[in-house]
Scaffold this active site. Structure first.
Site, PDB file in Angstrom:
ATOM      1  N   ASN A 110       0.847  -1.197   0.000  1.00  0.00           N
ATOM      2  CA  ASN A 110       0.000   0.000   0.000  1.00  0.00           C
ATOM      3  C   ASN A 110       0.885   1.252   0.000  1.00  0.00           C
ATOM      4  O   ASN A 110       2.119   1.134  -0.009  1.00  0.00           O
ATOM      5  CB  ASN A 110      -0.993  -0.033   1.181  1.00  0.00           C
ATOM      6  CG  ASN A 110      -0.292   0.013   2.538  1.00  0.00           C
ATOM      7  OD1 ASN A 110       0.880   0.361   2.639  1.00  0.00           O
ATOM      8  ND2 ASN A 110      -1.017  -0.326   3.576  1.00  0.00           N
ATOM      9  N   ASP A 167      -9.090  -9.450  -0.927  1.00  0.00           N
ATOM     10  CA  ASP A 167      -8.383  -8.608   0.041  1.00  0.00           C
ATOM     11  C   ASP A 167      -8.362  -7.154  -0.436  1.00  0.00           C
ATOM     12  O   ASP A 167      -8.461  -6.233   0.366  1.00  0.00           O
ATOM     13  CB  ASP A 167      -6.957  -9.145   0.222  1.00  0.00           C
ATOM     14  CG  ASP A 167      -6.158  -8.329   1.215  1.00  0.00           C
ATOM     15  OD1 ASP A 167      -6.518  -8.358   2.410  1.00  0.00           O
ATOM     16  OD2 ASP A 167      -5.216  -7.629   0.799  1.00  0.00           O
TER      17      ASP A 167
END
Ligand code: COA
Length: 353
Positions: free
Chosen positions: A34, A228
């Protein structure tokens, strides 16, 4: 005598090679993570599943007869014990720990290595079940070659895990049927922040050849990565902070998703505790070409996320604003799962001390 020992050694080496495998280590890169550098839970789940698929397929092809590919049927509940970061190296090792007549259990460990300091941490332990399909006939499940156990206790322990998941699966099958409700399209313009509708999110993906096994259906790891991704978007929309995957409840893969399908992956928040969020994810497959098979729900699962501050410490989560009886009911069910999982986790920690 020497000759006998030599042969035995070679046999043992070959045998162990089938049952244990170390997946090539891989450097974690920006596209695995991320924006603050935490490797996505989905990336780790995909590596775990690839390792399981390789060892499962390798083992099931150690006998004469049909060649086969091992398909992921189930993943047991998985906890993400420590974060992994860009620049670290992931080491994945897999071992076949039980073989039933038509399924194998694979235990996978993931370690992260900081190559600057040399420190290593166990980030994940997962147990997966694979079922081998014949390459000649996609519908045919073939028999699994037996494995050798180190002791009778080890075999009995494996059998106990096999029976337990079989029981649990029957319950989930019923729950999956009940959940065949369509997930409405997200509408953030009319929804208040922190409601279920506000953070609800979906993504659409066309299943291409690179998503699929040799038999032309989706790898379980690819599906888990998409799940996810959606769960992470829901969590981030709810709390607007950096979020990480904390755990994934057991997932059963009841239906195959074939190449050429369009999959819609949707996520809805079901429960918030003080510092965690539970998101239910649905995977619906739409076979565009084979029109006789309509749209169907292939998988559902619960993901738990944690919100983190800039130092990586867990933050309190805004409470979920519930609208209507249905959301209230799902919240209560989520709370029940949260309490059960917490009790099990604490019991596990106590046992280790
Ligand atoms: N978890 C673990 N094992 C499972 C399972 C699950 N969810 N579902 C079935 N099995 C095992 C059974 O225990 C049985 O083994 P056993 O005879 O040694 O006990 C074996 O699979 C066959 O079971 P059966 O009841 O004959 O098959 P089924 O009709 O339930 O089909 C699958 C099971 C897994 C073949 C079917 O659900 C399937 O095709 N799933 C999708 C697989 C896939 O595409 N994976 C990637 C998903 S993206």
């Amino acid at each position: 005598m020497w000759h006998f020992h030599g042969k035995y050694w070679i046999f043992k080496r070959l045998f162990l090679k089938q049952v244990k495998c170390v997946y090539p280590f891989r450097l974690m890169r920006p596209d695995d993570a991320n924006i603050v550098g935490n490797v996505h839970g989905g990336t780790i789940l995909k590596m775990i599943e690839e390792a399981g698929c390789i060892i499962g397929t390798r083992h099931c092809n150690t006998q004469p007869g049909d060649r086969c590919v091992a398909a992921l049927a189930r993943v047991e509940r998985t906890d993400f014990l420590y974060p992994m970061f860009i620049g670290e190296v992931a080491h994945v090792s897999a071992e076949i720990t039980y073989a039933s007549k038509h399924s194998v259990e694979v235990q996978v460990n993931v370690m992260s290595e900081n190559i600057l300091t040399g420190s290593k941490k166990l980030t994940n332990k997962a147990a997966l079940w694979y079922v081998p399909f014949s390459i000649q006939n996609l519908e045919k499940i073939i028999k699994v070659p037996p494995i050798k156990y180190a002791s009778a206790e080890e075999e009995a322990e494996g059998k106990r895990r096999y029976e337990a998941q079989k029981m649990e699966r029957l319950e989930t099958k019923e729950r999956n049927g009940e959940l065949s409700r369509p997930v409405p399209a997200p509408d953030r313009t009319t929804k208040e922040p922190h409601t279920v509708g506000f953070s609800q999110s979906s993504l659409i993906h066309l299943v291409g050849p690179s998503d699929c096994t040799l038999l032309g259906f989706v790898h379980g790891g690819v599906t888990m990565k998409l799940m996810d991704e959606v769960a992470g978007i829901v969590a981030a929309r709810h709390c607007k902070t950096n979020i990480v995957t904390a755990s994934v409840d057991a997932i059963n893969f009841h239906r195959k998703i074939k190449k050429g399908c369009v999959v819609t992956v949707s996520g809805q928040m079901t429960f918030t505790s003080n510092k965690s969020m539970e998101i239910e994810v649905f995977v619906d497959a739409d076979p565009l070409i084979e029109t006789e098979e309509g749209k169907y729900r292939a998988v559902t699962a619960f993901f738990t996320y944690i919100s983190l501050d800039k130092e990586g410490k867990p933050l309190p989560v805004p409470p979920l604003k519930l609208e209507g009886e249905e959301e209230q009911k799902r919240f209560e069910e989520g709370k029940e799962r949260y309490l059960q999982n917490k009790t099990k986790r604490l019991a596990g920690i106590e046992r280790k001390q």
